[in-house]
Scaffold this motif. Structure first.
Motif, PDB file in Angstrom:
ATOM      1  N   VAL A   1       0.860  -1.189   0.000  1.00 34.50           N
ATOM      2  CA  VAL A   1       0.000   0.000   0.000  1.00 34.50           C
ATOM      3  C   VAL A   1       0.894   1.236   0.000  1.00 34.50           C
ATOM      4  O   VAL A   1       1.675   1.445   0.926  1.00 34.50           O
ATOM      5  CB  VAL A   1      -0.940   0.037   1.218  1.00 34.50           C
ATOM      6  CG1 VAL A   1      -1.799   1.303   1.184  1.00 34.50           C
ATOM      7  CG2 VAL A   1      -1.827  -1.199   1.244  1.00 34.50           C
ATOM      8  N   ALA A   2       0.794   2.036  -1.054  1.00 29.35           N
ATOM      9  CA  ALA A   2       1.555   3.282  -1.152  1.00 29.35           C
ATOM     10  C   ALA A   2       0.637   4.449  -0.832  1.00 29.35           C
ATOM     11  O   ALA A   2      -0.514   4.481  -1.272  1.00 29.35           O
ATOM     12  CB  ALA A   2       2.140   3.434  -2.555  1.00 29.35           C
ATOM     13  N   ARG A   3       1.140   5.401  -0.077  1.00 33.38           N
ATOM     14  CA  ARG A   3       0.366   6.585   0.293  1.00 33.38           C
ATOM     15  C   ARG A   3       1.049   7.801  -0.331  1.00 33.38           C
ATOM     16  O   ARG A   3       2.209   8.089  -0.040  1.00 33.38           O
ATOM     17  CB  ARG A   3       0.314   6.708   1.821  1.00 33.38           C
ATOM     18  CG  ARG A   3      -0.811   7.563   2.326  1.00 33.38           C
ATOM     19  CD  ARG A   3      -1.087   7.375   3.797  1.00 33.38           C
ATOM     20  NE  ARG A   3       0.036   7.663   4.655  1.00 33.38           N
ATOM     21  CZ  ARG A   3      -0.071   8.142   5.896  1.00 33.38           C
ATOM     22  NH1 ARG A   3      -1.261   8.374   6.404  1.00 33.38           N
ATOM     23  NH2 ARG A   3       0.988   8.353   6.622  1.00 33.38           N
ATOM     24  N   VAL A   4       0.326   8.511  -1.204  1.00 34.23           N
ATOM     25  CA  VAL A   4       0.945   9.595  -1.980  1.00 34.23           C
ATOM     26  C   VAL A   4       0.274  10.932  -1.682  1.00 34.23           C
ATOM     27  O   VAL A   4      -0.870  10.992  -1.228  1.00 34.23           O
ATOM     28  CB  VAL A   4       0.869   9.299  -3.494  1.00 34.23           C
ATOM     29  CG1 VAL A   4       1.585   7.997  -3.827  1.00 34.23           C
ATOM     30  CG2 VAL A   4      -0.576   9.245  -3.985  1.00 34.23           C
ATOM     31  N   SER A   5       0.983  12.006  -1.961  1.00 30.83           N
ATOM     32  CA  SER A   5       0.462  13.352  -1.709  1.00 30.83           C
ATOM     33  C   SER A   5      -0.529  13.798  -2.773  1.00 30.83           C
ATOM     34  O   SER A   5      -1.436  14.582  -2.499  1.00 30.83           O
ATOM     35  CB  SER A   5       1.622  14.354  -1.625  1.00 30.83           C
ATOM     36  OG  SER A   5       2.501  14.021  -0.576  1.00 30.83           O
ATOM     37  N   ASN A   6      -0.362  13.323  -4.006  1.00 33.53           N
ATOM     38  CA  ASN A   6      -1.170  13.807  -5.118  1.00 33.53           C
ATOM     39  C   ASN A   6      -1.526  12.652  -6.053  1.00 33.53           C
ATOM     40  O   ASN A   6      -0.666  12.152  -6.791  1.00 33.53           O
ATOM     41  CB  ASN A   6      -0.392  14.893  -5.877  1.00 33.53           C
ATOM     42  CG  ASN A   6      -1.227  15.631  -6.892  1.00 33.53           C
ATOM     43  OD1 ASN A   6      -1.975  15.027  -7.655  1.00 33.53           O
ATOM     44  ND2 ASN A   6      -1.109  16.949  -6.912  1.00 33.53           N
ATOM     45  N   LEU A   7      -2.788  12.247  -6.043  1.00 33.03           N
ATOM     46  CA  LEU A   7      -3.214  11.127  -6.888  1.00 33.03           C
ATOM     47  C   LEU A   7      -3.129  11.467  -8.371  1.00 33.03           C
ATOM     48  O   LEU A   7      -2.760  10.620  -9.194  1.00 33.03           O
ATOM     49  CB  LEU A   7      -4.647  10.716  -6.537  1.00 33.03           C
ATOM     50  CG  LEU A   7      -4.881  10.052  -5.186  1.00 33.03           C
ATOM     51  CD1 LEU A   7      -6.359   9.704  -5.032  1.00 33.03           C
ATOM     52  CD2 LEU A   7      -4.025   8.803  -5.019  1.00 33.03           C
ATOM     53  N   VAL A   8      -3.485  12.709  -8.729  1.00 36.81           N
ATOM     54  CA  VAL A   8      -3.465  13.106 -10.138  1.00 36.81           C
ATOM     55  C   VAL A   8      -2.053  13.021 -10.699  1.00 36.81           C
ATOM     56  O   VAL A   8      -1.823  12.477 -11.792  1.00 36.81           O
ATOM     57  CB  VAL A   8      -4.040  14.531 -10.315  1.00 36.81           C
ATOM     58  CG1 VAL A   8      -3.858  15.006 -11.759  1.00 36.81           C
ATOM     59  CG2 VAL A   8      -5.512  14.557  -9.937  1.00 36.81           C
ATOM     60  N   GLN A   9      -1.077  13.557  -9.966  1.00 42.41           N
ATOM     61  CA  GLN A   9       0.306  13.492 -10.429  1.00 42.41           C
ATOM     62  C   GLN A   9       0.789  12.050 -10.509  1.00 42.41           C
ATOM     63  O   GLN A   9       1.520  11.673 -11.430  1.00 42.41           O
ATOM     64  CB  GLN A   9       1.222  14.292  -9.495  1.00 42.41           C
ATOM     65  CG  GLN A   9       2.664  14.386  -9.970  1.00 42.41           C
ATOM     66  CD  GLN A   9       2.781  14.994 -11.357  1.00 42.41           C
ATOM     67  OE1 GLN A   9       2.253  16.082 -11.605  1.00 42.41           O
ATOM     68  NE2 GLN A   9       3.452  14.304 -12.262  1.00 42.41           N
ATOM     69  N   THR A  10       0.337  11.226  -9.560  1.00 45.14           N
ATOM     70  CA  THR A  10       0.722   9.812  -9.574  1.00 45.14           C
ATOM     71  C   THR A  10       0.166   9.115 -10.806  1.00 45.14           C
ATOM     72  O   THR A  10       0.857   8.304 -11.444  1.00 45.14           O
ATOM     73  CB  THR A  10       0.223   9.110  -8.297  1.00 45.14           C
ATOM     74  OG1 THR A  10       0.792   9.766  -7.152  1.00 45.14           O
ATOM     75  CG2 THR A  10       0.632   7.651  -8.275  1.00 45.14           C
ATOM     76  N   ILE A  11      -1.083   9.440 -11.170  1.00 49.33           N
ATOM     77  CA  ILE A  11      -1.664   8.865 -12.388  1.00 49.33           C
ATOM     78  C   ILE A  11      -0.849   9.275 -13.617  1.00 49.33           C
ATOM     79  O   ILE A  11      -0.554   8.456 -14.491  1.00 49.33           O
ATOM     80  CB  ILE A  11      -3.133   9.315 -12.546  1.00 49.33           C
ATOM     81  CG1 ILE A  11      -4.055   8.345 -11.828  1.00 49.33           C
ATOM     82  CG2 ILE A  11      -3.544   9.393 -14.005  1.00 49.33           C
ATOM     83  CD1 ILE A  11      -5.525   8.558 -12.101  1.00 49.33           C
ATOM     84  N   LYS A  12      -0.489  10.541 -13.685  1.00 50.46           N
ATOM     85  CA  LYS A  12       0.297  11.027 -14.824  1.00 50.46           C
ATOM     86  C   LYS A  12       1.626  10.282 -14.917  1.00 50.46           C
ATOM     87  O   LYS A  12       2.071   9.910 -16.003  1.00 50.46           O
ATOM     88  CB  LYS A  12       0.525  12.534 -14.697  1.00 50.46           C
ATOM     89  CG  LYS A  12      -0.738  13.366 -14.891  1.00 50.46           C
ATOM     90  CD  LYS A  12      -0.451  14.850 -14.711  1.00 50.46           C
ATOM     91  CE  LYS A  12      -1.712  15.687 -14.933  1.00 50.46           C
ATOM     92  NZ  LYS A  12      -1.462  17.139 -14.732  1.00 50.46           N
ATOM     93  N   ASP A  13       2.258  10.060 -13.761  1.00 49.81           N
ATOM     94  CA  ASP A  13       3.533   9.337 -13.751  1.00 49.81           C
ATOM     95  C   ASP A  13       3.353   7.887 -14.195  1.00 49.81           C
ATOM     96  O   ASP A  13       4.174   7.355 -14.948  1.00 49.81           O
ATOM     97  CB  ASP A  13       4.139   9.369 -12.343  1.00 49.81           C
ATOM     98  CG  ASP A  13       4.555  10.772 -11.911  1.00 49.81           C
ATOM     99  OD1 ASP A  13       4.718  11.641 -12.794  1.00 49.81           O
ATOM    100  OD2 ASP A  13       4.703  10.998 -10.688  1.00 49.81           O
ATOM    101  N   LEU A  14       2.262   7.248 -13.751  1.00 52.53           N
ATOM    102  CA  LEU A  14       2.018   5.862 -14.128  1.00 52.53           C
ATOM    103  C   LEU A  14       1.705   5.737 -15.614  1.00 52.53           C
ATOM    104  O   LEU A  14       2.100   4.758 -16.266  1.00 52.53           O
ATOM    105  CB  LEU A  14       0.877   5.287 -13.286  1.00 52.53           C
ATOM    106  CG  LEU A  14       1.214   5.002 -11.818  1.00 52.53           C
ATOM    107  CD1 LEU A  14      -0.044   4.683 -11.025  1.00 52.53           C
ATOM    108  CD2 LEU A  14       2.216   3.855 -11.710  1.00 52.53           C
TER     109      LEU A  14
END
Length: 249
Positions: free
Chosen positions: A155-168
């Protein structure tokens, strides 16, 4: 160390000890008017470890610890260590599989998160991504509801889901959001590197996150109830991905 149960640590020295130990912490609550040197040290540790914290009134802590001597600070201990998104991708590479990831947008019910962790383990997905704020974290209730899956699911906990989606997406993942009004999930192609996004129990997927999904897919609803529990909808979506990976290797 002062504890009420396995999830809460309170008192200045015990909380500092906890933060220095490197053990996983979900969140820290502090009395807002307290600006002592000890609190400054705690704030520095919180910022160094990027742990969410919130200033609250003293009555809030009084209620949480039944008026025991909390010294104006309380920490919620995580049920297990959080992973990084890179760890999830590395697990997929280690298994020589396309990434299969569940992203949860502001899920607040610990029973939903626990149930979804159990399904993630069952379908062989590589991990779960949750936001650091406005979301349930890895609490004891989540661990219990997961029936042990919390020990096996990253389980990863991130500050910004939108940025994480863009990175993925840059890493080759296709992002499918589950929400009403989309294409039929059972006719969608869910093979290949895949991120499944499930929204919160009441609001669904947030606007910015929805706009950054590659597609929106929906489960068919034949009855009078217009929506499903987040853990049920997420579990159906995850099993459809597994089904398609099984029949379309």
């Amino acid at each position: 160390m002062n504890k009420l149960n396995d999830e809460i640590v309170y008192g200045k020295n015990p909380v500092i000890e906890l933060l220095r130990s490197g053990k996983p912490v979900n969140k820290v609550l502090m009395v807002s008017e307290n600006t002592s040197e000890r609190n400054h040290e705690i704030l520095t540790l919180l910022q160094e470890r990027n742990i969410p914290y919130q200033f609250v009134k003293r009555q809030v802590l009084d209620r949480l610890v039944q008026k025991e001597s909390h010294q104006g600070i309380l920490a919620y201990v995580a049920a297990r260590e959080y992973a990084e998104v890179e760890d999830i991708l590395a697990l997929a590479e280690e298994r020589q599989e396309d990434p299969f990831i569940l992203m949860l947008d502001e899920i607040e019910d610990p029973h939903n998160l626990g149930a979804l962790l159990r399904t993630v383990d069952a379908v062989g997905a590589h991990g779960v991504i949750i936001p650091k704020r406005r979301s349930v974290s890895l609490t004891g209730t989540v661990a219990k509801t997961s029936a042990g899956a919390v020990e096996y699911v990253l389980v990863a906990r991130v500050s910004n889901l939108v940025q994480t989606i863009k990175d993925l997406k840059k890493r080759g993942c296709w992002v499918s959001g589950a929400e009403a009004g989309g294409g039929h999930v059972f006719t969608a192609d869910l093979t290949g590197p895949r991120v499944i996004v499930i929204g919160s129990e009441g609001k669904g997927i947030s606007r910015l996150l929805r706009e950054n999904c590659d597609e929106i897919v929906s489960l068919p609803m034949k009855g009078r109830v217009t929506s499903l529990n987040a853990s049920v909808a997420g579990s159906v979506m995850l099993y459809e991905v597994l089904r398609q990976r099984t029949v379309r290797p």
